[in-house]
Scaffold this motif. Structure first.
Motif, PDB file in Angstrom:
ATOM      1  N   GLN A  56      -4.206  -0.086  -5.655  1.00  0.00           N
ATOM      2  CA  GLN A  56      -5.511   0.370  -6.314  1.00  0.00           C
ATOM      3  C   GLN A  56      -6.338   1.505  -5.643  1.00  0.00           C
ATOM      4  O   GLN A  56      -6.742   2.330  -6.268  1.00  0.00           O
ATOM      5  CB  GLN A  56      -6.017  -0.774  -7.052  1.00  0.00           C
ATOM      6  CG  GLN A  56      -7.303  -0.435  -8.112  1.00  0.00           C
ATOM      7  CD  GLN A  56      -6.657   0.394  -9.291  1.00  0.00           C
ATOM      8  OE1 GLN A  56      -5.394   0.281  -9.630  1.00  0.00           O
ATOM      9  NE2 GLN A  56      -7.450   1.212  -9.907  1.00  0.00           N
ATOM     10  N   ALA A  57      -6.780   1.041  -4.471  1.00  0.00           N
ATOM     11  CA  ALA A  57      -7.824   1.933  -3.572  1.00  0.00           C
ATOM     12  C   ALA A  57      -7.013   3.037  -3.344  1.00  0.00           C
ATOM     13  O   ALA A  57      -7.559   4.351  -3.554  1.00  0.00           O
ATOM     14  CB  ALA A  57      -8.062   1.223  -2.527  1.00  0.00           C
ATOM     15  N   HIS A  58      -5.802   3.208  -3.081  1.00  0.00           N
ATOM     16  CA  HIS A  58      -5.046   4.454  -2.862  1.00  0.00           C
ATOM     17  C   HIS A  58      -4.795   5.393  -4.154  1.00  0.00           C
ATOM     18  O   HIS A  58      -5.326   6.398  -4.103  1.00  0.00           O
ATOM     19  CB  HIS A  58      -3.625   4.086  -2.556  1.00  0.00           C
ATOM     20  CG  HIS A  58      -2.678   5.340  -2.322  1.00  0.00           C
ATOM     21  ND1 HIS A  58      -2.721   5.907  -1.108  1.00  0.00           N
ATOM     22  CD2 HIS A  58      -1.667   5.695  -2.817  1.00  0.00           C
ATOM     23  CE1 HIS A  58      -2.082   7.006  -1.103  1.00  0.00           C
ATOM     24  NE2 HIS A  58      -1.213   6.845  -2.213  1.00  0.00           N
ATOM     25  N   ARG A  59      -4.604   4.725  -5.446  1.00  0.00           N
ATOM     26  CA  ARG A  59      -4.557   5.583  -6.658  1.00  0.00           C
ATOM     27  C   ARG A  59      -6.081   5.926  -7.044  1.00  0.00           C
ATOM     28  O   ARG A  59      -5.888   7.119  -7.312  1.00  0.00           O
ATOM     29  CB  ARG A  59      -4.226   4.334  -7.792  1.00  0.00           C
ATOM     30  CG  ARG A  59      -2.592   4.264  -7.662  1.00  0.00           C
ATOM     31  CD  ARG A  59      -2.143   3.546  -8.984  1.00  0.00           C
ATOM     32  NE  ARG A  59      -2.702   2.216  -9.053  1.00  0.00           N
ATOM     33  CZ  ARG A  59      -2.173   1.115  -8.641  1.00  0.00           C
ATOM     34  NH1 ARG A  59      -1.227   1.422  -8.025  1.00  0.00           N
ATOM     35  NH2 ARG A  59      -2.917  -0.088  -8.960  1.00  0.00           N
ATOM     36  N   GLU A  60      -7.093   5.351  -6.709  1.00  0.00           N
ATOM     37  CA  GLU A  60      -8.265   5.791  -7.102  1.00  0.00           C
ATOM     38  C   GLU A  60      -8.697   6.953  -6.051  1.00  0.00           C
ATOM     39  O   GLU A  60      -9.265   8.039  -6.650  1.00  0.00           O
ATOM     40  CB  GLU A  60      -9.381   4.758  -6.969  1.00  0.00           C
ATOM     41  CG  GLU A  60      -9.152   3.592  -7.923  1.00  0.00           C
ATOM     42  CD  GLU A  60     -10.217   2.580  -7.650  1.00  0.00           C
ATOM     43  OE1 GLU A  60     -10.777   2.490  -6.917  1.00  0.00           O
ATOM     44  OE2 GLU A  60      -9.992   1.500  -8.498  1.00  0.00           O
ATOM     45  N   LYS A  61      -8.353   6.726  -4.841  1.00  0.00           N
ATOM     46  CA  LYS A  61      -8.661   7.821  -3.948  1.00  0.00           C
ATOM     47  C   LYS A  61      -8.066   9.152  -4.087  1.00  0.00           C
ATOM     48  O   LYS A  61      -8.466  10.245  -4.269  1.00  0.00           O
ATOM     49  CB  LYS A  61      -8.418   7.486  -2.334  1.00  0.00           C
ATOM     50  CG  LYS A  61      -9.100   8.269  -1.448  1.00  0.00           C
ATOM     51  CD  LYS A  61      -8.692   7.717   0.075  1.00  0.00           C
ATOM     52  CE  LYS A  61      -9.097   9.025   1.048  1.00  0.00           C
ATOM     53  NZ  LYS A  61      -9.097   8.573   2.495  1.00  0.00           N
ATOM     54  N   TRP A  62      -6.854   9.071  -4.401  1.00  0.00           N
ATOM     55  CA  TRP A  62      -5.907  10.009  -4.566  1.00  0.00           C
ATOM     56  C   TRP A  62      -5.697  10.481  -5.990  1.00  0.00           C
ATOM     57  O   TRP A  62      -4.600  11.407  -6.300  1.00  0.00           O
ATOM     58  CB  TRP A  62      -4.790  10.100  -3.820  1.00  0.00           C
ATOM     59  CG  TRP A  62      -4.614   9.622  -2.392  1.00  0.00           C
ATOM     60  CD1 TRP A  62      -4.799   8.561  -1.790  1.00  0.00           C
ATOM     61  CD2 TRP A  62      -5.081  10.668  -1.606  1.00  0.00           C
ATOM     62  NE1 TRP A  62      -5.061   8.781  -0.439  1.00  0.00           N
ATOM     63  CE2 TRP A  62      -5.375  10.061  -0.262  1.00  0.00           C
ATOM     64  CE3 TRP A  62      -5.278  12.206  -1.543  1.00  0.00           C
ATOM     65  CZ2 TRP A  62      -5.703  10.677   0.808  1.00  0.00           C
ATOM     66  CZ3 TRP A  62      -5.931  12.928  -0.167  1.00  0.00           C
ATOM     67  CH2 TRP A  62      -5.874  12.013   1.057  1.00  0.00           C
ATOM     68  N   ASN A  63      -6.261   9.919  -6.985  1.00  0.00           N
ATOM     69  CA  ASN A  63      -6.248  10.262  -8.404  1.00  0.00           C
ATOM     70  C   ASN A  63      -4.767  10.173  -8.722  1.00  0.00           C
ATOM     71  O   ASN A  63      -4.049  10.993  -9.401  1.00  0.00           O
ATOM     72  CB  ASN A  63      -6.634  11.896  -8.560  1.00  0.00           C
ATOM     73  CG  ASN A  63      -8.220  11.751  -8.857  1.00  0.00           C
ATOM     74  OD1 ASN A  63      -8.727  10.460  -9.302  1.00  0.00           O
ATOM     75  ND2 ASN A  63      -8.808  13.088  -8.952  1.00  0.00           N
ATOM     76  N   ALA A  64      -4.090   8.967  -8.586  1.00  0.00           N
ATOM     77  CA  ALA A  64      -2.691   9.087  -8.626  1.00  0.00           C
ATOM     78  C   ALA A  64      -2.510   7.810 -10.018  1.00  0.00           C
ATOM     79  O   ALA A  64      -1.691   7.075  -9.555  1.00  0.00           O
ATOM     80  CB  ALA A  64      -1.837   8.667  -7.291  1.00  0.00           C
ATOM     81  N   GLU A  65      -3.203   7.912 -10.960  1.00  0.00           N
ATOM     82  CA  GLU A  65      -3.313   6.736 -11.816  1.00  0.00           C
ATOM     83  C   GLU A  65      -1.894   6.675 -12.514  1.00  0.00           C
ATOM     84  O   GLU A  65      -1.782   5.780 -13.245  1.00  0.00           O
ATOM     85  CB  GLU A  65      -4.341   6.892 -12.709  1.00  0.00           C
ATOM     86  CG  GLU A  65      -5.838   6.722 -12.185  1.00  0.00           C
ATOM     87  CD  GLU A  65      -5.918   5.412 -11.700  1.00  0.00           C
ATOM     88  OE1 GLU A  65      -5.386   4.386 -12.322  1.00  0.00           O
ATOM     89  OE2 GLU A  65      -6.904   5.169 -10.727  1.00  0.00           O
ATOM     90  N   GLY A  66      -1.236   7.653 -12.695  1.00  0.00           N
ATOM     91  CA  GLY A  66       0.121   7.648 -13.394  1.00  0.00           C
ATOM     92  C   GLY A  66       1.184   7.348 -12.739  1.00  0.00           C
ATOM     93  O   GLY A  66       2.326   7.298 -13.320  1.00  0.00           O
ATOM     94  N   GLU A  67       1.197   7.176 -11.452  1.00  0.00           N
ATOM     95  CA  GLU A  67       2.430   6.801 -10.609  1.00  0.00           C
ATOM     96  C   GLU A  67       2.599   5.450 -10.712  1.00  0.00           C
ATOM     97  O   GLU A  67       1.707   4.565 -10.919  1.00  0.00           O
ATOM     98  CB  GLU A  67       1.893   7.142  -8.991  1.00  0.00           C
ATOM     99  CG  GLU A  67       2.003   8.597  -8.949  1.00  0.00           C
ATOM    100  CD  GLU A  67       1.772   8.810  -7.286  1.00  0.00           C
ATOM    101  OE1 GLU A  67       2.062   7.849  -6.396  1.00  0.00           O
ATOM    102  OE2 GLU A  67       1.302   9.802  -7.051  1.00  0.00           O
ATOM    103  N   PRO A  68       3.966   5.173 -10.743  1.00  0.00           N
ATOM    104  CA  PRO A  68       4.577   3.547 -10.683  1.00  0.00           C
ATOM    105  C   PRO A  68       3.785   2.718  -9.720  1.00  0.00           C
ATOM    106  O   PRO A  68       3.773   3.325  -8.423  1.00  0.00           O
ATOM    107  CB  PRO A  68       5.977   3.755 -10.870  1.00  0.00           C
ATOM    108  CG  PRO A  68       6.193   4.892 -10.253  1.00  0.00           C
ATOM    109  CD  PRO A  68       5.245   5.802 -10.584  1.00  0.00           C
ATOM    110  N   GLU A  69       3.857   1.497  -9.854  1.00  0.00           N
ATOM    111  CA  GLU A  69       3.406   0.483  -9.031  1.00  0.00           C
ATOM    112  C   GLU A  69       4.808  -0.072  -8.137  1.00  0.00           C
ATOM    113  O   GLU A  69       5.773   0.014  -8.773  1.00  0.00           O
ATOM    114  CB  GLU A  69       2.707  -0.532  -9.430  1.00  0.00           C
ATOM    115  CG  GLU A  69       1.339  -0.242 -10.064  1.00  0.00           C
ATOM    116  CD  GLU A  69       0.335  -1.468 -10.559  1.00  0.00           C
ATOM    117  OE1 GLU A  69       0.715  -2.374 -10.255  1.00  0.00           O
ATOM    118  OE2 GLU A  69      -0.480  -1.106 -11.532  1.00  0.00           O
ATOM    119  N   ASP A  70       4.574  -0.680  -7.043  1.00  0.00           N
ATOM    120  CA  ASP A  70       5.707  -1.428  -6.460  1.00  0.00           C
ATOM    121  C   ASP A  70       6.085  -2.443  -6.828  1.00  0.00           C
ATOM    122  O   ASP A  70       5.511  -3.364  -7.533  1.00  0.00           O
ATOM    123  CB  ASP A  70       5.365  -1.410  -4.815  1.00  0.00           C
ATOM    124  CG  ASP A  70       5.082  -0.173  -4.196  1.00  0.00           C
ATOM    125  OD1 ASP A  70       5.874   0.582  -4.529  1.00  0.00           O
ATOM    126  OD2 ASP A  70       4.374  -0.314  -3.087  1.00  0.00           O
TER     127      ASP A  70
END
Length: 70
Positions: A56-70
């Protein structure tokens, strides 16, 4: 501010009273035990939470909200 700086701010001469930094931090209330649900004691579940928080921190930092999770 790191742990040593916090302890030294509250008790500049902590080395005369405590054998190590962690014992001083616990007595000063900087480090505290956290009560948790017994099911969280399983390493798999604890690590799962850490992985989710990191993702979640990675998605927030890099604005990657639409990428699938592991």
């Amino acid at each position: 501010m790191n742990l040593r700086e916090q302890v030294e701010e509250l008790l500049p001469n902590w080395r005369t009273w405590y054998p190590n930094l962690f014992e001083a931090a616990v007595d000063l209330g900087i480090l505290r035990a956290r009560v948790c649900d017994p099911s969280e004691l399983l390493l798999h579940r604890r690590h799962e939470g850490v992985r989710q928080a990191a993702a979640q921190a990675h998605r927030e930092k890099w604005n990657a909200e639409g990428e699938p999770e592991d």
